[in-house]
Design a protein around this motif. Structure first.
Motif, PDB file in Angstrom:
ATOM      1  N   TYR A  87       0.820  -1.208   0.000  1.00 61.72           N
ATOM      2  CA  TYR A  87       0.000   0.000   0.000  1.00 61.72           C
ATOM      3  C   TYR A  87       0.861   1.267   0.000  1.00 61.72           C
ATOM      4  N   ARG A  88       2.023   1.182  -0.621  1.00 63.96           N
ATOM      5  CA  ARG A  88       2.956   2.324  -0.636  1.00 63.96           C
ATOM      6  C   ARG A  88       2.376   3.550  -1.319  1.00 63.96           C
ATOM      7  N   GLN A  89       1.391   3.336  -2.199  1.00 63.22           N
ATOM      8  CA  GLN A  89       0.778   4.478  -2.882  1.00 63.22           C
ATOM      9  C   GLN A  89      -0.033   5.339  -1.918  1.00 63.22           C
ATOM     10  N   ARG A  90      -0.411   4.786  -0.766  1.00 57.38           N
ATOM     11  CA  ARG A  90      -1.178   5.533   0.225  1.00 57.38           C
ATOM     12  C   ARG A  90      -0.271   6.284   1.205  1.00 57.38           C
ATOM     13  N   ILE A  91       1.035   6.024   1.133  1.00 57.47           N
ATOM     14  CA  ILE A  91       1.970   6.545   2.129  1.00 57.47           C
ATOM     15  C   ILE A  91       2.992   7.450   1.455  1.00 57.47           C
ATOM     16  N   GLN A  92       3.278   8.583   2.048  1.00 61.71           N
ATOM     17  CA  GLN A  92       4.323   9.452   1.541  1.00 61.71           C
ATOM     18  C   GLN A  92       5.674   8.779   1.715  1.00 61.71           C
ATOM     19  N   GLU A 141      -7.157   9.162  -0.177  1.00 64.86           N
ATOM     20  CA  GLU A 141      -7.228   8.014  -1.081  1.00 64.86           C
ATOM     21  C   GLU A 141      -7.389   8.426  -2.535  1.00 64.86           C
ATOM     22  N   SER A 142      -7.820   9.657  -2.779  1.00 63.67           N
ATOM     23  CA  SER A 142      -8.047  10.126  -4.148  1.00 63.67           C
ATOM     24  C   SER A 142      -6.775  10.679  -4.786  1.00 63.67           C
ATOM     25  N   PHE A 143      -5.851  11.150  -3.947  1.00 66.58           N
ATOM     26  CA  PHE A 143      -4.598  11.707  -4.455  1.00 66.58           C
ATOM     27  C   PHE A 143      -3.456  10.730  -4.220  1.00 66.58           C
ATOM     28  N   GLY A 144      -2.306  11.019  -4.831  1.00 66.81           N
ATOM     29  CA  GLY A 144      -1.148  10.144  -4.718  1.00 66.81           C
ATOM     30  C   GLY A 144      -0.391  10.340  -3.418  1.00 66.81           C
ATOM     31  N   ARG A 145       0.467   9.379  -3.087  1.00 61.60           N
ATOM     32  CA  ARG A 145       1.180   9.423  -1.812  1.00 61.60           C
ATOM     33  C   ARG A 145       2.163  10.580  -1.731  1.00 61.60           C
ATOM     34  N   ASN A 146       2.667  11.063  -2.880  1.00 65.91           N
ATOM     35  CA  ASN A 146       3.634  12.157  -2.864  1.00 65.91           C
ATOM     36  C   ASN A 146       2.998  13.519  -3.145  1.00 65.91           C
ATOM     37  N   ASP A 147       1.671  13.556  -3.244  1.00 61.83           N
ATOM     38  CA  ASP A 147       0.986  14.843  -3.395  1.00 61.83           C
ATOM     39  C   ASP A 147       0.972  15.557  -2.042  1.00 61.83           C
ATOM     40  N   PHE A 148       1.174  16.851  -2.062  1.00 63.75           N
ATOM     41  CA  PHE A 148       1.196  17.636  -0.825  1.00 63.75           C
ATOM     42  C   PHE A 148      -0.235  18.026  -0.468  1.00 63.75           C
ATOM     43  N   ILE A 149      -0.719  17.533   0.692  1.00 65.68           N
ATOM     44  CA  ILE A 149      -2.087  17.801   1.126  1.00 65.68           C
ATOM     45  C   ILE A 149      -2.035  18.523   2.465  1.00 65.68           C
ATOM     46  N   ALA A 150      -2.820  19.587   2.604  1.00 65.86           N
ATOM     47  CA  ALA A 150      -2.835  20.363   3.845  1.00 65.86           C
ATOM     48  C   ALA A 150      -4.265  20.702   4.241  1.00 65.86           C
ATOM     49  N   ARG A 151      -4.495  20.710   5.542  1.00 63.67           N
ATOM     50  CA  ARG A 151      -5.732  21.255   6.079  1.00 63.67           C
ATOM     51  C   ARG A 151      -5.421  22.673   6.539  1.00 63.67           C
ATOM     52  N   LEU A 152      -6.123  23.638   5.970  1.00 63.55           N
ATOM     53  CA  LEU A 152      -5.816  25.039   6.232  1.00 63.55           C
ATOM     54  C   LEU A 152      -6.612  25.595   7.405  1.00 63.55           C
ATOM     55  N   VAL A 154      -4.287  21.126  -1.983  1.00 62.35           N
ATOM     56  CA  VAL A 154      -3.455  20.038  -2.508  1.00 62.35           C
ATOM     57  C   VAL A 154      -2.567  20.591  -3.614  1.00 62.35           C
ATOM     58  N   ILE A 155      -1.326  20.163  -3.604  1.00 68.15           N
ATOM     59  CA  ILE A 155      -0.398  20.462  -4.701  1.00 68.15           C
ATOM     60  C   ILE A 155      -0.040  19.140  -5.356  1.00 68.15           C
ATOM     61  N   LYS A 156      -0.365  19.027  -6.635  1.00 72.64           N
ATOM     62  CA  LYS A 156      -0.146  17.765  -7.350  1.00 72.64           C
ATOM     63  C   LYS A 156       0.695  18.006  -8.599  1.00 72.64           C
ATOM     64  N   LYS A 157       1.662  17.111  -8.827  1.00 72.95           N
ATOM     65  CA  LYS A 157       2.470  17.163 -10.039  1.00 72.95           C
ATOM     66  C   LYS A 157       1.928  16.131 -11.021  1.00 72.95           C
ATOM     67  N   VAL A 158       1.687  16.564 -12.263  1.00 71.65           N
ATOM     68  CA  VAL A 158       1.136  15.664 -13.275  1.00 71.65           C
ATOM     69  C   VAL A 158       1.945  15.767 -14.561  1.00 71.65           C
ATOM     70  N   ASN A 159       1.829  14.727 -15.371  1.00 81.79           N
ATOM     71  CA  ASN A 159       2.465  14.747 -16.692  1.00 81.79           C
ATOM     72  C   ASN A 159       1.501  15.255 -17.750  1.00 81.79           C
ATOM     73  N   GLU A 160       0.252  14.837 -17.641  1.00 79.67           N
ATOM     74  CA  GLU A 160      -0.772  15.205 -18.605  1.00 79.67           C
ATOM     75  C   GLU A 160      -2.001  15.745 -17.880  1.00 79.67           C
ATOM     76  N   CYS A 161      -2.734  16.613 -18.546  1.00 79.72           N
ATOM     77  CA  CYS A 161      -3.895  17.251 -17.928  1.00 79.72           C
ATOM     78  C   CYS A 161      -5.012  16.258 -17.623  1.00 79.72           C
TER      79      CYS A 161
END
Length: 376
Positions: free
Chosen positions: A165-170, A286-297, A304-311
């Motif tokens: 389940y590494r995709q769920r963990i940073q 669960e909807s975003f990737g493990r390396n996406d930056f997620i914050a509660r403001l 959320v800050i997400k890096k993508v290759n394609e739109c």
């Protein structure tokens, strides 16, 4: 060897006391992972104390000493796999977060501990796991390997689960979780192979220290309720954006806000409101990737800050988020329904001088959607 073992046990106990003083005010008794961590600490401390007393009485003759040693050895063997079970529950809770399925998992995972406990008690008379002769000399029993086998199985299962389940963990979280398993696995193998060598429980103390450092690093930059990054860490991340920004990736910023959160709080109370926040946080995680930056403001607002290759990857995330919310509402037994308003936009260096300005615009997009929902 006896003097060395006692010294290492005492040193390990002092480390555990230091860790306990550091975390006792930070532990959330309603959080499964927090409880599991503190119980691992308790179990390790008790094992070290029992082991130290047993070593002190090693080969001391007498009927009374024999009774005491039998109780100590049985207790020692009963507790041996317990830290492994608690660690597995810690990992499971860290990955899945849902209390009900964690409780069910704990019941199933406890079966080896119960089998080991029965064998440990029976060993006082049968010698299955250990024996004490008339001179109170301790020896391993014919089924001794079952006990370290159960403990090793727990550690191995946790290791496999982290990888699966590494995709769920940073990444930084995964390294800390994997790092916990290494010292006791090495210590357990050495202690099993080299009779008389006692290094497992000091090794486990080292693992607890690793997780303690990990917890301390998360406490200052993590939201207590959701486990996401907090407002301060979000601001720091935006200020350092040039360090992590890569031109070969598209940066997408998301702002999200729960709908009717105040209504849930006012109608059902703040405890249910917190529960709803945890549920929506789990869905976001669960909807975003493990390396996406997620914050509660703060409140019910997330970024959320997400890096993508394609739109098209953005559409996949939104579809996943929507489906998970719909699925939750379909099976939710509480009266409230979850809903979320969101805005997102790709970062354009020619348009924005910094990330703070960029997220201010994303925030406006989100609130426009929220206004449209309110008018509908």
């Amino acid at each position: 060897m006896i003097t060395y073992t006692l010294q290492s046990n005492i040193f390990a106990l002092l480390i555990l006391l230091f860790i306990y003083q550091g975390v006792k005010k930070q532990i959330n008794k309603f959080n499964v992972t927090d409880r599991s961590f503190i119980y691992i600490l308790y179990a390790n401390a008790i094992i070290l104390i029992i082991d130290s007393i047993s070593i002190f009485l090693y080969d001391v003759p007498g009927v009374g000493i024999h009774v005491i040693q039998s109780i100590l050895k049985a207790s020692f063997y009963i507790l041996n796999p317990v830290p492994g079970l608690l660690w597995l529950v810690y990992v499971y809770g860290f990955i899945f977060h849902q209390k009900k399925i964690i409780n069910k998992f704990f019941i199933i995972a406890s079966i080896p501990v119960l089998i080991n406990a029965v064998l440990s008690i029976m060993s006082v008379w049968t010698g299955y796991l250990f024996t004490l002769d008339a001179m109170n000399h301790y020896s391993r029993g014919s089924l001794f390997l079952l006990m370290p086998g159960f403990a090793f199985a727990y550690a191995l299962t946790a290791f496999i689960m982290i990888h699966k389940y590494r995709q769920r963990i940073q990444t930084k979280e995964m390294l800390a979780l994997l790092g916990f398993s290494i010292p006791p696995i090495i210590g357990g193998i050495l202690q099993t192979l080299v009779y008389g060598l006692v290094v497992l429980w000091p090794a486990l103390t080292l693992s607890i220290l690793i997780i303690y450092i990990f917890i301390q690093s998360k406490t200052s930059n993590t939201d207590f309720l959701t486990g996401f990054n907090n407002q301060r860490e979000f601001n720091n991340h935006l200020e350092d954006w040039k360090k992590w920004y890569k031109e070969d990736k598209k940066i997408v910023g998301f702002m999200m806000d729960m709908d009717r959160f105040k209504e849930i709080n006012d109608t059902y109370g703040h405890q249910i409101g917190d529960k709803a926040l945890i549920e929506i946080s789990t869905i976001i995680r669960e909807s975003f990737g493990r390396n996406d930056f997620i914050a509660r403001l703060g409140g019910d607002e997330f970024a959320v800050i997400k890096k993508v290759n394609e739109c098209h990857e953005i559409d996949q995330v939104i579809d996943k988020l929507t489906q998970k919310i719909d699925m939750f509402n379909k099976h939710n037994k509480d009266s409230y329904q979850l809903s979320i308003s969101y805005g997102y936009q790709a970062f354009d260096m020619s348009k924005y001088d910094d990330m703070t300005m960029f997220f201010n615009e994303v925030d406006k997009i989100m609130y426009k959607e929220k206004e449209l929902k309110n008018k509908a």
